[in-house]
Every structure is written in structure tokens, then in C-alpha cells.
Write a protein that holds these residues in place. Structure first.
Motif, PDB file in Angstrom:
ATOM      1  N   ASP A  20      -9.599  -7.673  17.043  1.00  0.00           N
ATOM      2  CA  ASP A  20      -9.989  -5.988  17.350  1.00  0.00           C
ATOM      3  C   ASP A  20      -8.152  -5.417  18.003  1.00  0.00           C
ATOM      4  O   ASP A  20      -7.889  -5.605  19.050  1.00  0.00           O
ATOM      5  CB  ASP A  20     -11.080  -5.509  18.193  1.00  0.00           C
ATOM      6  N   ALA A  21      -8.706  -4.315  17.264  1.00  0.00           N
ATOM      7  CA  ALA A  21      -6.709  -3.774  18.205  1.00  0.00           C
ATOM      8  C   ALA A  21      -6.262  -2.787  19.554  1.00  0.00           C
ATOM      9  O   ALA A  21      -6.118  -3.067  20.155  1.00  0.00           O
ATOM     10  CB  ALA A  21      -6.186  -2.643  17.539  1.00  0.00           C
ATOM     11  N   ASP A  47      -5.119  -7.103  12.084  1.00  0.00           N
ATOM     12  CA  ASP A  47      -6.570  -6.829  11.545  1.00  0.00           C
ATOM     13  C   ASP A  47      -7.748  -7.331  10.816  1.00  0.00           C
ATOM     14  O   ASP A  47      -7.278  -8.646  10.759  1.00  0.00           O
ATOM     15  CB  ASP A  47      -5.812  -5.921   9.876  1.00  0.00           C
ATOM     16  N   SER A  80       0.960  -1.059  -0.329  1.00  0.00           N
ATOM     17  CA  SER A  80       0.246   0.233  -0.443  1.00  0.00           C
ATOM     18  C   SER A  80       0.722   1.211   0.339  1.00  0.00           C
ATOM     19  O   SER A  80       2.046   0.635   0.818  1.00  0.00           O
ATOM     20  CB  SER A  80      -1.276  -0.331   0.966  1.00  0.00           C
TER      21      SER A  80
HETATM   22  N1  SAM Z   1      -0.513   0.771   8.076  1.00  0.00           N
HETATM   23  C1  SAM Z   1      -2.219  -0.113   6.527  1.00  0.00           C
HETATM   24  C2  SAM Z   1      -0.794  -0.482   5.940  1.00  0.00           C
HETATM   25  O1  SAM Z   1       0.815  -0.032   5.591  1.00  0.00           O
HETATM   26  O2  SAM Z   1      -1.185  -0.959   4.702  1.00  0.00           O
HETATM   27  C3  SAM Z   1      -2.683   0.651   6.485  1.00  0.00           C
HETATM   28  C4  SAM Z   1      -3.957   0.861   7.812  1.00  0.00           C
HETATM   29  S1  SAM Z   1      -5.623   1.114   7.325  1.00  0.00           S
HETATM   30  C5  SAM Z   1      -4.887   3.165   7.418  1.00  0.00           C
HETATM   31  C6  SAM Z   1      -6.776   1.512   8.374  1.00  0.00           C
HETATM   32  C7  SAM Z   1      -6.253  -0.326   9.083  1.00  0.00           C
HETATM   33  O3  SAM Z   1      -7.147  -0.585  10.066  1.00  0.00           O
HETATM   34  C8  SAM Z   1      -7.840  -1.613   8.401  1.00  0.00           C
HETATM   35  O4  SAM Z   1      -7.016  -2.025   7.274  1.00  0.00           O
HETATM   36  C9  SAM Z   1      -8.655  -1.343   8.980  1.00  0.00           C
HETATM   37  O5  SAM Z   1      -8.857  -3.138   8.791  1.00  0.00           O
HETATM   38  C10 SAM Z   1      -7.645  -1.289  10.508  1.00  0.00           C
HETATM   39  N2  SAM Z   1      -8.917  -1.398  12.291  1.00  0.00           N
HETATM   40  C11 SAM Z   1     -10.137  -0.638  11.654  1.00  0.00           C
HETATM   41  N3  SAM Z   1     -10.391  -0.576  13.254  1.00  0.00           N
HETATM   42  C12 SAM Z   1      -9.963  -1.322  13.533  1.00  0.00           C
HETATM   43  C13 SAM Z   1     -10.161  -2.373  14.862  1.00  0.00           C
HETATM   44  N4  SAM Z   1     -10.539  -1.423  16.034  1.00  0.00           N
HETATM   45  N5  SAM Z   1      -8.965  -3.782  14.868  1.00  0.00           N
HETATM   46  C14 SAM Z   1      -8.833  -3.816  14.093  1.00  0.00           C
HETATM   47  N6  SAM Z   1      -7.932  -3.585  12.646  1.00  0.00           N
HETATM   48  C15 SAM Z   1      -9.036  -2.513  12.774  1.00  0.00           C
END
Ligand code: SAM
Length: 353
Positions: free
Chosen positions: A258-259, A238, A184
Motif C-alpha cells: 500500500d502506497a 503497486d 502507459s
Molecule cells: N503512473 C502509472 C503509469 O505511468 O503507468 C499509472 C498509475 S495509475 C493512474 C494509478 C495506480 O495507483 C494504479 O495502478 C493503482 O493500482 C495504484 N494505486 C491506487 N491506490 C494505491 C495504493 N493505496 N497503494 C498502491 N498503489 C495504489
């Protein structure tokens, strides 16, 4: 050289108001005051400080670890009507200080692209003028960085800054090329953060091939991919899918969780987090991990969709320290809007050495 009555500051276009709010607060904290002149969307502002010389402001506490200013220098009024055949003549005529570095720069944005080309063409000749005059002194500990900030083809500011308080990159922009295998574009954010927040010695030490990390909100995996290239073993958290290049990597464990509730079984060296959520929730999570020793250092992103973004950054910093509690003095927190950040800032929390 004329002493200068203002700071010329470059930031991400659209963040001029946040940058001005930050400068005003920084000034107030050192007993100064000031006002900003800006045009929204230009990625440029002039800040006129009262009570202090702009260069001494940059050299003091005011100039430590800026968040929204990407580049800044102490300058005088704009030089206008520069002759096309000899722009450098008037700009360099009054420079009579030892110069250790030179940047010729412009604000960011498509409108400034032709000007950025002109800026690149002026670097060599400008350095030649300084060398011929004996003002080019890269080894002089008192030498400054000289800035030529082009506002138009015939208009520029001449500024200076202490070397360690500004960027050697024009506009403060660390330009990185996206690797074709990176899952990404976000990979560039982490790569830039590692370049900006860590010294080469830190990078060597902190990525010695024996490190572990948790990547919260990892999918599709740009940050995990950057860590893997530096030899780090990664737990990628994730519910979304990781890119195939990571899914088949034995040093990456994909945890669908969940993060905000995930806990590793053993502490890790690095906690990184790019989850899209409220800054308050993210800083609390980071501070809790650090307070409990679950990670040694944390690198994370705060999304800023709100209007008063400087205030949001200040609130996040205060909350981080509150949640860290007694452990707070043991950590430093650097917050910076990187070139590859959009409506966001990147934070690096590390133990104080
Ligand atoms: N850093 C990643 C990369 O370099 O490819 C991109 C991350 S993207 C901006 C945000 C990610 O956070 C998404 O894939 C989403 O599924 C995940 N996300 C959002 N809320 C979350 C949670 N509560 N627990 C785990 N993952 C979460």
C-alpha cells in the motif's frame, strides 16, 4: 505599441473558471484587482486588471509559477476584420519594441486545428517583418516575447510578455510523442513534468546514473519506465502488475504494497506518486516523506474531480506546508497543470537551493 489593458490567457479547455479564480487571487495578493471575460470550454480568457499595467503584473510576483494559465501575455483589444491577404500588416504595424521571441498561437482543441495550421504558417513571415524592420533582437536583455494569439482567421490579439514568464511553445503546450515501448500514456505526464520543472542543467545533475526512486502507484509502469530511461534504480510500489519490459528489468523492484504505508529501508533521491486518491491524502504523504528525509525531492500528481479546483489546489498547498512544519521553508513547491494532465495538476517539491 499600444500599452495593453488586459491579459490574454490560454488554459486547458474546461478550466477557465479555475484559471479566472487563480488570476483574481494572484491580483489581490499584489494589491490589484480585476475581472475575467471568458466563454466556458474555449480554453481562453481575457483578464482586465485594475490598478496595474498587465505587463508589469506579469513581470512581478503575480506572474510567478502559474498553475492553470499555460500561456499569457499583456495585450490590447482584439484586432478584427484582418484582411486575408495581409493579416500581419495591421497586427505588426504598431509593434515598436525589441522582440527576442515570437509565438503565434491559438487556444487548444479540435475546433482550433485549422487555425493552428494558419498560426504555424504565419511564424516565418512575421519574423521576417520584424527582422526587416530591425525589431528582431534576440540578444537584447530588454526584449520581450511577442504573441500573436489567433481567435479566428481574421481576428487576433497582439501581446507581449517577459521571456521568463511565458512559454516559448505556442499555447504553452509541450508536445511530446508517446514512445512505442512506454507502458502507459502516463509516461508523457512525467516526461513533460521533467521538461517543465527542471532546467537542462538540473536534468543532467539529477539524473546522473546513480539515482534511486520510489514510484508509488506505479502500475503499469509509465513513470517507472521514464525514470529507468534516465538511469534511475526504481522501487515500484503497486498491487497491480507492471509491464513485461519492467518486470524483467533487474534495476526495477516491484513491491506489492500500500502506497500509504510503504517505507523504503534507505532514503531515495526521488519520490514519485501517481496514486488516484484525495489531494489531501497525497500531499500529506509526500510532505511526511520529505519531512522525515525519506526522499530528497517529490514529483506527484493531484487528481481534481471536484468543482472548485483552484480552491482544492490552494488547500493542498496549505496542507503540504502544514505537514512539512518547520521543514517547509527548506522546500519549494511548484504546481502546474501540464498539457498531458487531464482533471489533475502535477506538483514538484524540491529543496531550495
Ligand atoms: N503512473 C502509472 C503509469 O505511468 O503507468 C499509472 C498509475 S495509475 C493512474 C494509478 C495506480 O495507483 C494504479 O495502478 C493503482 O493500482 C495504484 N494505486 C491506487 N491506490 C494505491 C495504493 N493505496 N497503494 C498502491 N498503489 C495504489
Amino acid at each position: 505599441m499600444i500599452p495593453g489593458d488586459r491579459l490574454v490567457v490560454l488554459c486547458r479547455p474546461g478550466f477557465e473558471g479555475d484559471c479566472a479564480a487563480e488570476l483574481a487571487q494572484r491580483a489581490a495578493e499584489v494589491g490589484a484587482w480585476g475581472h475575467a471575460r471568458t466563454r466556458d470550454g474555449q480554453g481562453l480568457l481575457e483578464f482586465f486588471p485594475g490598478g496595474h499595467h498587465p505587463l508589469s503584473l506579469l513581470a512581478g510576483r503575480f506572474g510567478e509559477t502559474p498553475v492553470f494559465p499555460r500561456q499569457w501575455c499583456a495585450a490590447g483589444p482584439l484586432f478584427e476584420d484582418l484582411p486575408e491577404g495581409d493579416r500581419l500588416g495591421p497586427l505588426l504595424a504598431d509593434v515598436d519594441v525589441p522582440v527576442a521571441d515570437l509565438v503565434v498561437e491559438t487556444p487548444e482543441g479540435d475546433a482550433y486545428r485549422p487555425l493552428a495550421r494558419l498560426a504555424r504558417r504565419l511564424v516565418g513571415p512575421a519574423r521576417g517583418v520584424l527582422q526587416a524592420r530591425g525589431d528582431w533582437c534576440p540578444d537584447d536583455p530588454d526584449a520581450v516575447r511577442l504573441h500573436l494569439v489567433l481567435a479566428a482567421g481574421d481576428a487576433a490579439w497582439v501581446g507581449r510578455s517577459p521571456l521568463e514568464r511565458s512559454s516559448p511553445e505556442p499555447g504553452g503546450i509541450v508536445r511530446l510523442k508517446q514512445h512505442p515501448e512506454a507502458p502507459s500514456r502516463s509516461a508523457l505526464k512525467l516526461e513533460e513534468a521533467l521538461q517543465v520543472f527542471l532546467t537542462p542543467a538540473d536534468r543532467h545533475l539529477l539524473f546522473d546514473g546513480r539515482r534511486t526512486a520510489v514510484d508509488l502507484g506505479a502500475a503499469p509502469g509509465g513513470w517507472t519506465w521514464v525514470l529507468r530511461r534516465r538511469g534511475v534504480q526504481v522501487l515500484a510500489v503497486d498491487n497491480g502488475a507492471l509491464a513485461p519490459v519492467l518486470a524483467k528489468d533487474p534495476e526495477v523492484e516491484h513491491v506489492r504494497a500500500d502506497a500509504f504505508t510503504f517505507e523504503p529501508t534507505t532514503p531515495v533521491d526521488w519520490l514519485v506518486c501517481d496514486v488516484v486518491d484525495k489531494p489531501a491524502r497525497v500531499v500529506e504523504l509526500m510532505a511526511r516523506w520529505l519531512r522525515r528525509g525519506r526522499a530528497r525531492r517529490a514529483l506527484f500528481n493531484l487528481k481534481l474531480p471536484m468543482r472548485r479546483r483552484w480552491q482544492a489546489v490552494e488547500d493542498a498547498r496549505a496542507r503540504f506546508e502544514r505537514v512539512l512544519g518547520e521543514a517547509a521553508p527548506g522546500f519549494s513547491l511548484h504546481i502546474r497543470q501540464l498539457y498531458h494532465d487531464r482533471e489533475e495538476v502535477t506538483c514538484y517539491a524540491a529543496p531550495r537551493s
